[in-house]
Design a protein around this motif. Structure first.
Motif, short mmCIF file in Angstrom:
data_model
loop_
_atom_site.label_atom_id
_atom_site.label_comp_id
_atom_site.label_asym_id
_atom_site.label_seq_id
_atom_site.Cartn_x
_atom_site.Cartn_y
_atom_site.Cartn_z
N ARG A 153 39.72 53.68 39.52
CA ARG A 153 39.23 53.92 40.87
C ARG A 153 39.34 55.42 41.16
NH1 ARG A 153 38.74 49.32 43.73
NH2 ARG A 153 40.17 48.13 42.42
N HIS A 154 38.28 56.04 41.62
CA HIS A 154 38.27 57.48 41.88
C HIS A 154 37.20 57.73 42.93
CE1 HIS A 154 37.16 61.77 41.05
NE2 HIS A 154 38.41 61.90 40.66
N ASP A 155 37.28 58.86 43.66
CA ASP A 155 36.28 59.09 44.71
C ASP A 155 34.88 59.33 44.16
OD1 ASP A 155 36.88 61.59 43.69
OD2 ASP A 155 37.19 62.55 45.64
N ARG A 156 34.77 59.80 42.90
CA ARG A 156 33.45 60.17 42.38
C ARG A 156 32.95 59.23 41.29
NH1 ARG A 156 34.28 65.97 42.32
NH2 ARG A 156 35.19 65.67 40.28
N TYR A 157 33.85 58.49 40.65
CA TYR A 157 33.42 57.65 39.52
C TYR A 157 34.29 56.42 39.38
CZ TYR A 157 36.99 60.73 37.39
OH TYR A 157 38.11 61.45 37.11
N GLY A 158 33.96 55.59 38.36
CA GLY A 158 34.83 54.49 38.02
C GLY A 158 34.26 53.11 38.25
N ILE A 159 34.50 52.22 37.25
CA ILE A 159 34.28 50.78 37.42
C ILE A 159 35.63 50.17 37.06
CG2 ILE A 159 32.97 48.74 36.71
CD1 ILE A 159 30.66 50.53 35.88
N PRO A 160 36.48 49.94 38.10
CA PRO A 160 37.89 49.63 37.88
C PRO A 160 38.18 48.50 36.89
CG PRO A 160 37.46 49.99 40.21
CD PRO A 160 36.12 50.00 39.52
N ASP A 161 37.42 47.42 36.91
CA ASP A 161 37.80 46.30 36.05
C ASP A 161 37.02 46.21 34.75
OD1 ASP A 161 39.73 45.50 37.88
OD2 ASP A 161 38.16 44.60 39.13
N SER A 162 36.36 47.28 34.36
CA SER A 162 35.57 47.23 33.12
C SER A 162 36.48 47.41 31.90
CB SER A 162 34.45 48.26 33.17
OG SER A 162 34.97 49.55 33.38
N PRO A 163 36.00 47.03 30.69
CA PRO A 163 36.84 47.07 29.49
C PRO A 163 37.40 48.47 29.19
CG PRO A 163 34.79 45.88 29.05
CD PRO A 163 34.66 46.49 30.41
N GLU A 164 38.58 48.48 28.56
CA GLU A 164 39.27 49.75 28.31
C GLU A 164 38.95 50.36 26.95
OE1 GLU A 164 43.53 49.19 28.95
OE2 GLU A 164 42.96 47.70 30.46
N PHE A 165 38.46 49.53 26.03
CA PHE A 165 38.24 50.02 24.66
C PHE A 165 36.76 49.86 24.29
CE2 PHE A 165 42.71 48.47 24.79
CZ PHE A 165 43.29 49.73 24.77
N PRO A 166 36.32 50.52 23.20
CA PRO A 166 34.89 50.49 22.85
C PRO A 166 34.35 49.05 22.70
CG PRO A 166 36.02 52.11 21.51
CD PRO A 166 37.08 51.38 22.27
N TYR A 167 33.14 48.84 23.18
CA TYR A 167 32.54 47.49 23.17
C TYR A 167 31.03 47.61 23.23
CZ TYR A 167 32.12 48.20 28.27
OH TYR A 167 31.82 48.70 29.51
N VAL A 168 30.35 46.49 22.94
CA VAL A 168 28.90 46.44 23.09
C VAL A 168 28.62 45.87 24.46
CG1 VAL A 168 26.73 45.49 22.21
CG2 VAL A 168 28.58 46.07 20.62
N LEU A 169 27.87 46.62 25.27
CA LEU A 169 27.58 46.07 26.60
C LEU A 169 26.15 45.59 26.69
CD1 LEU A 169 25.88 48.26 28.44
CD2 LEU A 169 28.10 49.18 28.92
#
Ligand code: ZN
Length: 281
Positions: A153-169
């Protein structure tokens, strides 16, 4: 076996950053003296000394003016990737403008290095829930991976609950794109952004190292980012709000030494290589 992590540099100059976007408009950029070439060379020399390859996400505006620098990055064995054209926040752009700028910047870089550019990173990690449409445009433009999503969570960016490590989206329109999210670690019960830049300058070095070690201990790679202006404590000062000045100028004089420490404490290579190691590319 020690894990190889991704070392990345966002190639832009000190007056183009989001922290100063309210104070310096893109049409004024040509009035500033460029320091990006000398500062990028500082990093290139350090990486050569340590025999490290890195990924350089280059801003199209810079590529247009610094052809030989971009070619040098590629010729010294590093990966050249795309940081958009004008450093505007993606969610403030229309999809049409974003598409135009992204394609323009990708082809500028490919014309210079004569190789395909596979990776993309948005200005200030500005792919958020408001701008997921950008992922479709990236896939359609031929990018194989993105590294723009910060799971905080940040004022300019962020998707708080998205995966933390590399993945195929899966993009909203059903394309596949590999995502290397910016690294976070759990320290003192809090999920902290630990991926570099302002955080690397803000935290004491031992804290960054502890967070990054925690990721490697899980057998996962982290991604680290830095900007050429972060190893340039002598850069001209820009008048801006107290918060913006703090974000940009805090501990600039400590950054290079910390980077030297970091590159001896961890193993690094390009994003492309790390994603290949993970079986994702
Ligand atoms: Zn940037």
């Amino acid at each position: 076996m020690s894990i190889q992590n991704a070392l990345t540099v966002d190639v832009e100059d000190y007056f183009q950053v989001s922290a100063f976007a309210k104070n310096v408009a893109p049409h004024d950029w040509d009035n500033f003296s460029l320091r990006v070439e000398q500062n990028t060379h500082k990093l290139l020399d350090l990486f050569d000394e340590r025999q490290i390859k890195a990924t350089f996400f280059v801003l199209g505006w810079v590529a247009e003016r610094e052809n030989s620098l971009i070619l040098k990055i590629a010729n010294r064995g590093h990966e050249v990737a795309c940081h958009g054209y004008s450093h505007q926040l993606v969610y403030n752009q229309t999809p049409d403008v974003f598409r135009q700028e992204t394609i323009r910047s990708k082809s500028l870089l490919e014309d210079i290095i004569q190789q395909p550019v596979r990776g993309y990173r948005a200005a200030s990690y500005s792919i958020t829930n408001r701008s997921l449409w950008a992922l479709d445009i990236l896939a359609e433009a031929g990018f194989d991976y993105d590294s723009s999503i910060f799971p905080v969570r940040h004022d300019r960016y962020g998707i708080p609950d998205s995966p933390e490590f590399p993945y195929v989206l899966d993009t909203p329109e059903g394309h596949k794109l590999v995502e290397f999210p910016l690294s976070t670690a759990k320290l003192m019960k809090y999920k902290l952004p630990i991926a570099g830049g302002g955080y690397f300058r803000l935290y004491p070095y031992w804290l960054s190292r502890a967070g990054l070690r925690q990721i490697n201990r899980k057998e996962k790679p982290f991604i680290f980012y830095l900007h050429p202006w972060e190893v340039d404590p002598e850069q001209p000062r820009i008048s801006a709000s107290r918060l913006s000045r703090f974000r940009h100028y805090n501990n600039l004089d400590k950054c290079e030494d910390r980077l030297r420490q970091l590159t001896s404490d961890f193993q690094f290579t390009t994003v492309e290589k790390v994603l290949q190691n993970q079986g994702l590319l």
